[in-house]
Write a protein that holds these residues in place. Structure first.
Motif, PDB file in Angstrom:
ATOM      1  N   HIS A 113     -51.222  59.133  98.035  1.00 38.41           N
ATOM      2  CA  HIS A 113     -51.000  57.757  97.569  1.00 38.41           C
ATOM      3  C   HIS A 113     -52.337  57.049  97.305  1.00 38.41           C
ATOM      4  CE1 HIS A 113     -48.216  53.998  98.189  1.00 38.41           C
ATOM      5  NE2 HIS A 113     -48.741  54.061  96.990  1.00 38.41           N
ATOM      6  N   HIS A 149     -52.256  47.870  95.527  1.00 45.20           N
ATOM      7  CA  HIS A 149     -52.570  48.882  96.545  1.00 45.20           C
ATOM      8  C   HIS A 149     -53.720  48.439  97.441  1.00 45.20           C
ATOM      9  CE1 HIS A 149     -49.986  51.268  93.905  1.00 45.20           C
ATOM     10  NE2 HIS A 149     -49.713  51.963  95.006  1.00 45.20           N
ATOM     11  N   ASP A 206     -44.931  48.495  98.975  1.00 43.06           N
ATOM     12  CA  ASP A 206     -44.740  49.407  97.851  1.00 43.06           C
ATOM     13  C   ASP A 206     -43.412  50.136  98.039  1.00 43.06           C
ATOM     14  OD1 ASP A 206     -44.951  51.379  95.895  1.00 43.06           O
ATOM     15  OD2 ASP A 206     -47.043  51.865  96.371  1.00 43.06           O
ATOM     16  N   HIS A 261     -43.116  57.328  95.330  1.00 46.57           N
ATOM     17  CA  HIS A 261     -44.309  58.047  95.794  1.00 46.57           C
ATOM     18  C   HIS A 261     -44.809  57.524  97.143  1.00 46.57           C
ATOM     19  CE1 HIS A 261     -46.823  55.002  93.250  1.00 46.57           C
ATOM     20  NE2 HIS A 261     -47.030  54.696  94.523  1.00 46.57           N
TER      21      HIS A 261
HETATM   22 MN   MN3 Z   1     -47.987  53.092  95.212  1.00 53.77          MN
END
Ligand code: MN3
Length: 204
Positions: free
Chosen positions: A26, A81, A166, A170
């Protein structure tokens, strides 16, 4: 130029709640690709390359139209992120797993109790169709829960997000497969409430 920030803890530091392999892929691959693609999209556009990432998100309308979607997606990915890593920390267990002080008061006044807030946040996270994020947003100290598709961010609407989750596959598929709700419940154990409280104070 934008650069990939290093994780503020080890890849395995969030175990058993978020596994090492997920964190490694990630951070290094997914977040790394957003940064790389953002720099590539902005090649020759020094004015934008020199901006702080959150400033860029607020000025997307100034970005040339032919690269705007690419910049929106990758700048959003980079900003989202960067915040995500910072608002997590190794599990403390017991104390530390809930907000305190002004932030707790604001949560109680907006949502009833911390537990009711968690229920509403979970609902926002699991009902986001496809890929996206769930957010705790502060508007001059008044809190609300939002969700966005793709790599969009409340910052693009000039709002302050103080916590983000998130919910792209993924972020959880290796460990939780299709069980997004289990991922959200595990994630509560690694939320860095001290950092969220700092974000809250800055937004007020
Ligand atoms: Mn992500």
């Amino acid at each position: 130029m934008f650069t990939l920030p290093s994780l503020p803890y080890g890849y395995n530091a969030l175990e058993p709640y978020i596994d090492e392999m997920t964190m490694k892929i990630h951070h290094d691959k997914h977040h790394g690709a957003y940064v790389e693609n953002l720099n590539k999209a902005l090649e020759g556009q020094q004015e934008f390359l020199d901006m702080d990432i959150n400033t860029l998100l607020k000025k997307l309308d100034k970005v040339p139209e032919e690269i705007r979607t690419k910049v929106r997606n990758n700048a959003g990915g980079h900003a989202n992120h960067s915040m995500f890593w910072e608002t997590m920390r190794p599990p403390l267990g017991g104390e530390g797993t809930a907000p305190t002080g002004n932030l707790l008061e604001a949560i109680n006044s907006s949502f009833g109790t911390f537990s009711q807030f968690q229920d509403k946040f979970l609902e926002a996270a699991v009902s986001r169709f496809g890929s996206g994020w769930a957010w705790l947003v502060s508007d001059d100290g008044k809190l609300s829960i939002e969700s966005t598709p793709n790599q969009d961010s409340p910052v693009m609407e000039k709002k302050d997000s103080i916590l983000g989750l998130d919910v792209w596959e993924h972020a959880y598929y290796l460990q939780f497969q299709n069980r997004r709700a289990d991922y959200v419940k595990a994630w509560w154990n690694v939320v860095n409430w001290q950092k969220v409280a700092k974000n809250f104070e800055v937004s007020r």
